[in-house]
Design a protein around this motif. Structure first.
Motif, short mmCIF file in Angstrom:
data_model
loop_
_atom_site.label_atom_id
_atom_site.label_comp_id
_atom_site.label_asym_id
_atom_site.label_seq_id
_atom_site.Cartn_x
_atom_site.Cartn_y
_atom_site.Cartn_z
N ASN A 4 5.32 2.18 20.10
CA ASN A 4 3.97 2.64 19.82
C ASN A 4 4.05 3.96 19.07
N LEU A 7 2.98 4.23 13.27
CA LEU A 7 3.90 3.32 12.59
C LEU A 7 4.02 3.74 11.14
N HIS A 15 11.12 -3.38 11.33
CA HIS A 15 10.77 -4.19 12.51
C HIS A 15 10.65 -5.66 12.11
N CYS A 74 -0.93 1.60 9.71
CA CYS A 74 -1.23 0.17 9.75
C CYS A 74 -1.56 -0.33 8.35
N GLU A 81 -3.24 -0.42 16.54
CA GLU A 81 -2.94 -1.20 17.74
C GLU A 81 -2.55 -2.63 17.39
N SER A 83 -1.31 -3.67 14.51
CA SER A 83 0.00 -3.66 13.84
C SER A 83 1.13 -3.62 14.86
N TRP A 84 0.99 -2.78 15.89
CA TRP A 84 2.01 -2.72 16.94
C TRP A 84 2.04 -4.00 17.76
N GLU A 85 0.87 -4.57 18.02
CA GLU A 85 0.81 -5.82 18.78
C GLU A 85 1.59 -6.93 18.06
N ASN A 88 5.29 -5.98 18.77
CA ASN A 88 5.69 -6.06 20.19
C ASN A 88 5.53 -7.45 20.79
#
Length: 167
Positions: A4, A7, A15, A74, A81, A83-85, A88
């Motif tokens: 988190n 990014l 990633h 993002c 959020e 983009s991280w989702e 992850n």
């Protein structure tokens, strides 16, 4: 790896590379509206998703930092959020349907080439590589030589199937 924070563009691409290397033969869903990241010759590229859920290979594009909001961390039109989702908890698209489509585009009069390309796409390589020998017959030897010749069409099919090369 749960990550988190802000990014960065280069981090996002790395990633994607890490996730794709761990999932050969698959494309990573990266943006709302139907875009994926995929590996080709070690590079990470984007491509749109068609309405039928296959990847539009002809629409492949290089990622561009101008489409990434560096202040928010993002892609434009997304949230940090989300983009991280996508990193992850990734969602992948199996490229087998796209591989099947690429195989169908091979010379329709050359069933041997299609059969051998399909065998490689399915992961069956025993007895069809000229380097291994042990041909079943003349058609197998001809197809194996074609594979070892590495036509661009075959290379594309094999890369989509998760192989780095026919050789």
């Amino acid at each position: 790896m749960v990550a988190n924070g802000l990014l960065k563009y280069d981090e996002a691409i790395e990633h994607y590379r890490r996730l794709l290397l761990a999932n050969p033969g698959k494309a990573l869903v990266i943006c709302e509206g139907g875009n994926v990241a995929m590996l080709e010759e070690g590079g990470v590229f984007g491509a749109p998703i068609r309405n039928d859920g296959t990847v539009e290979l002809d629409g492949q594009y290089d990622f561009d930092i101008s489409a990434f909001d560096t202040e928010q961390g993002c892609w434009d039109g997304e949230t940090p959020e989300l983009s991280w989702e996508r990193i992850n908890n990734p969602t992948f698209i199996d490229l087998s349907a796209t591989v099947a489509e690429a195989i169908a585009e091979l010379d329709e009069n050359d069933a041997t080439r299609k059969a051998i390309a399909a065998a490689y796409a399915a992961g069956y390589t025993h007895g069809v590589s000229a380097a291994e020998g042990g041909y079943v017959g003349d058609a197998d030897q001809e197809a194996a030589e074609w594979i070892d010749g590495g036509s661009p069409e075959l290379e594309e099919v094999l890369q989509l199937a998760g192989f780095t090369s026919a050789k």
